[in-house]
Design a protein around this motif. Structure first.
Motif, PDB file in Angstrom:
ATOM      1  N   GLY A  20      -5.970  12.749  -6.283  1.00  0.00           N
ATOM      2  CA  GLY A  20      -6.631  11.458  -6.180  1.00  0.00           C
ATOM      3  C   GLY A  20      -5.642  10.356  -5.861  1.00  0.00           C
ATOM      4  N   SER A  21      -6.073   9.383  -5.093  1.00  0.00           N
ATOM      5  CA  SER A  21      -5.206   8.287  -4.660  1.00  0.00           C
ATOM      6  C   SER A  21      -4.662   7.495  -5.843  1.00  0.00           C
ATOM      7  N   ILE A  22      -3.340   7.345  -5.897  1.00  0.00           N
ATOM      8  CA  ILE A  22      -2.760   6.523  -6.961  1.00  0.00           C
ATOM      9  C   ILE A  22      -3.037   5.042  -6.692  1.00  0.00           C
ATOM     10  N   MET A  23      -3.446   4.720  -5.464  1.00  0.00           N
ATOM     11  CA  MET A  23      -3.782   3.347  -5.104  1.00  0.00           C
ATOM     12  C   MET A  23      -5.279   3.073  -5.246  1.00  0.00           C
ATOM     13  N   ASN A  24      -6.016   4.054  -5.750  1.00  0.00           N
ATOM     14  CA  ASN A  24      -7.459   3.889  -5.976  1.00  0.00           C
ATOM     15  C   ASN A  24      -8.220   3.553  -4.703  1.00  0.00           C
ATOM     16  N   GLY A  25      -7.728   4.039  -3.575  1.00  0.00           N
ATOM     17  CA  GLY A  25      -8.412   3.765  -2.322  1.00  0.00           C
ATOM     18  C   GLY A  25      -8.077   2.424  -1.718  1.00  0.00           C
ATOM     19  N   ASN A  26      -7.157   1.684  -2.318  1.00  0.00           N
ATOM     20  CA  ASN A  26      -6.644   0.456  -1.714  1.00  0.00           C
ATOM     21  C   ASN A  26      -5.520   0.829  -0.745  1.00  0.00           C
ATOM     22  N   CYS A  27      -5.159  -0.105   0.117  1.00  0.00           N
ATOM     23  CA  CYS A  27      -4.153   0.199   1.138  1.00  0.00           C
ATOM     24  C   CYS A  27      -3.156  -0.962   1.235  1.00  0.00           C
ATOM     25  N   PRO A  28      -2.177  -1.029   0.334  1.00  0.00           N
ATOM     26  CA  PRO A  28      -1.268  -2.180   0.306  1.00  0.00           C
ATOM     27  C   PRO A  28      -0.208  -2.197   1.388  1.00  0.00           C
ATOM     28  N   GLY A  29       0.014  -1.075   2.079  1.00  0.00           N
ATOM     29  CA  GLY A  29       1.060  -1.074   3.094  1.00  0.00           C
ATOM     30  C   GLY A  29       1.008   0.179   3.937  1.00  0.00           C
ATOM     31  N   PRO A  30       1.759   0.212   5.032  1.00  0.00           N
ATOM     32  CA  PRO A  30       1.825   1.413   5.858  1.00  0.00           C
ATOM     33  C   PRO A  30       2.537   2.534   5.124  1.00  0.00           C
ATOM     34  N   GLY A  31       2.006   3.743   5.225  1.00  0.00           N
ATOM     35  CA  GLY A  31       2.665   4.883   4.585  1.00  0.00           C
ATOM     36  C   GLY A  31       2.327   5.073   3.129  1.00  0.00           C
ATOM     37  N   ILE A  32       1.196   4.506   2.665  1.00  0.00           N
ATOM     38  CA  ILE A  32       0.877   4.641   1.235  1.00  0.00           C
ATOM     39  C   ILE A  32       0.163   5.960   0.921  1.00  0.00           C
ATOM     40  N   THR A  33      -0.043   6.807   1.908  1.00  0.00           N
ATOM     41  CA  THR A  33      -0.463   8.184   1.620  1.00  0.00           C
ATOM     42  C   THR A  33       0.738   9.130   1.674  1.00  0.00           C
ATOM     43  N   LEU A  34       1.589   8.978   2.696  1.00  0.00           N
ATOM     44  CA  LEU A  34       2.753   9.857   2.797  1.00  0.00           C
ATOM     45  C   LEU A  34       3.795   9.564   1.724  1.00  0.00           C
TER      46      LEU A  34
END
Length: 574
Positions: A531-545
């Motif tokens: 599960g996303s540690i960002m809770n599905g938010n996207c604070p910056g480029p590369g927040i999945t990798l």
């Protein structure tokens, strides 16, 4: 071929960035590792991506003279990821992210470098940085993989030139200035010459960039440590001994075979972007069924874990990380999905309109925020049309979607319906199904401010992130220019996902958790299975990798240092 052993220390399911990281770390620590990949290639969605890795306060920032701190990152995330859910995982990520990168560079073939000018997506928030938190892979020579180069997933053809030449972030501006700058023309000539030589011995270019380079670095790390990779194999079940995961049952060809894992199993199958049932359950109806993730991301890891009592982390503001995408057909008939990340939307001279023919969002926002605007505008209505609108001058200078700049003929794109062309605004409006008077008024309102480089309606170009994506040669606003001279063009865009945010609950050691919060012994998850540690938010480029590499590293180290050895016998989960 089948695995050479009946028992391994670690089995990793999925050969994307997270899975290969976990495998490389465990192997570098001396464990016998098997990677099971359902497709014929390593790399997953990573091999198609830009390869950006978001790691706040990383050591390479300091080496490059850029300042950052964990305290600043905490402050930034407190406003961009305000939910309390998964706070412990974010703390683990911030604490161990830089450690993970340093360890990977010291012990594997992974090599990253800071992107000095790459702002966080909300640069006006406290704790944001203008660059350096994002790392990118250093160019990689694919010939280092030898014959295994054929097992590396190729990049999307739409992101290459001349049928297989990859171009990095710094070379792209030079290609745009060919014929106008001697320096740029010479640089482009060297690139093309090198590519021509590469094609004499390879079916595509071997100078790799972006996510393809990162996937190659990780694959090289596996090869160097003799990690077995089993291709085109499906994991039918996880095996249990008591309440501990002790291996897997694989299907390879027509055979089922149990394989034991003494230390544990890592799930890294890429999430569920292409699983219709799970999308319908967790995605808003307005999101539709378009995904820019690889088609192998069908929720395999989630279903395997569910049989052991694993819990899903559904504490997500958004179930996915979004990107606007256009659709097209390739010459061979396959459907293409082009993610409109950074190349066109923020450039001066294009706007996005909704089904009524009105602008609905600041086009220069991050791709995630842009799609959130699409979903809000649709009021939950599925298949609601949205279009990008531009004129010929824009299309020639910047391109649109997969159509590259300086394309002389658009005939095939228009003939296929991918690009809609009209000599004036009124007929263009008719072709996209909006009232001509409304679209004309929208353009008139936009153009009035654009003549002076302003966007009173949405403030486009008002942050360093937006200006970073624009055209710095355009004054006074790199993101705004009038749309005035026909012919005019439209391209339909759809809300699409780059990857899912809902995934398995894990702890700070990447161990999969039950609903009561207890870890399932021997079972780990990373990448989009987690599960996303960002809770599905996207604070910056590369927040999945960034989290994928970090928690892949954490899983590999925990398996090597603390994973209890299980007996080798295994039974099939029923």
């Amino acid at each position: 071929m089948m695995p050479t052993h009946e028992t391994y220390d670690v089995i990793v399911i999925g050969a994307g960035a997270g899975g290969m990281t976990a495998a490389a770390v465990a192997a570098a620590e001396g464990l016998r590792v098997l990677v099971i990949e359902k497709t014929a290639f390593v790399g997953g969605t990573t091999a198609w991506s830009e390869g950006m890795v978001w790691i706040p306060a990383n050591a390479k920032m300091k080496e490059a003279g850029l300042s950052d701190s964990i305290a600043d990152a905490v402050q930034y995330l407190s406003s961009t990821v305000p939910e309390t859910a998964n706070a412990g995982l974010r703390a683990a990520f911030l604490t161990r992210g830089s450690e993970a990168i340093a360890w990977l560079e010291a012990n594997t073939e992974v090599r990253l470098q800071p992107v000095k000018a790459c702002p966080d997506y909300y640069p006006e928030r406290l704790g944001a940085t203008s660059g350096g938190r994002v790392l990118e892979p250093v160019a990689f020579d694919g010939t280092r993989l030898g014959r295994a180069f054929a097992r590396l997933r190729p990049p999307l053809p739409e992101f290459t030139l001349f049928g297989g030449m990859m171009v990095n972030r710094l070379d792209s501006p030079h290609l745009h200035r060919v014929g106008r700058s001697l320096r740029s023309t010479m640089r482009a000539a060297r690139l093309v010459s090198a590519y021509a030589l590469q094609r004499l011995r390879s079916p595509r270019g071997t100078t790799l960039h972006l996510g393809n380079a990162l996937a190659a670095q990780l694959y090289a790390s596996l090869l160097a440590r003799r990690v077995e990779v089993l291709f085109s194999a499906d994991v039918e079940d996880l095996s249990l001994q008591g309440d501990r995961v002790s291996g897997v049952v694989i299907r390879h060809g027509s055979c089922d075979r149990p394989i034991a894992a003494r230390r544990g199993v890592v799930l890294a199958t890429g999430g569920f972007s292409h699983d219709a049932v799970l999308r319908k359950r967790y995605f808003p109806a307005a999101a539709g069924f378009v995904s820019a993730a690889h088609t192998s991301s069908t929720g395999d890891g989630l279903r395997l874990a569910a049989a052991t009592g694993a819990a899903l982390n559904t504490d997500a503001t958004s179930p996915a990380h979004w990107v606007p995408a256009s659709l097209f057909r390739r010459a061979g008939g396959s459907r293409g999905v082009f993610p409109h990340t950074v190349a066109d939307r923020a450039k001066p001279g294009v706007i996005a309109v909704n089904a009524a023919g009105r602008r609905f969002v600041n086009e220069a926002l991050s791709y995630h925020e842009f799609v959130l605007g699409m979903l809000r505008d649709g009021n939950g209505e599925p298949d609601r049309p949205f279009h990008l609108i531009c004129d010929r001058a824009f299309l020639w200078t910047y391109g649109l979607g997969r159509i590259k700049p300086f394309t002389r003929s658009y005939r095939r794109y228009v003939a296929s319906g991918e690009l809609i062309e009209a000599p004036d605004i009124a007929p263009l409006a008719g072709k996209i199904g909006v009232k001509p008077s409304v679209l004309a008024a929208t353009l008139a309102s936009y153009n009035e401010g654009a003549k002076e480089g302003r966007d009173p309606e949405f403030g486009r170009g008002s942050t360093i992130y937006q200006r970073h994506l624009g055209d710095i040669s355009r004054k006074p606003n790199p993101c705004v220019a009038p749309i005035t001279r026909g012919p005019f063009f439209a391209m339909r865009i759809y809300p699409a996902d780059l990857g899912t945010a809902i995934g398995l609950k894990v702890d700070a050691q990447a161990r999969v958790l039950r609903a009561d919060g207890t870890p399932i012994a021997g079972l780990y998850a990373c990448g989009n299975d987690m599960g996303s540690i960002m809770n599905g938010n996207c604070p910056g480029p590369g927040i999945t990798l960034g989290p994928a590499l970090t928690f892949g590293y954490i899983a590999g180290r925990h398996l090597a240092e603390g994973g209890a050895v299980a007996p080798t016998a295994a039974k099939k989960v029923v």
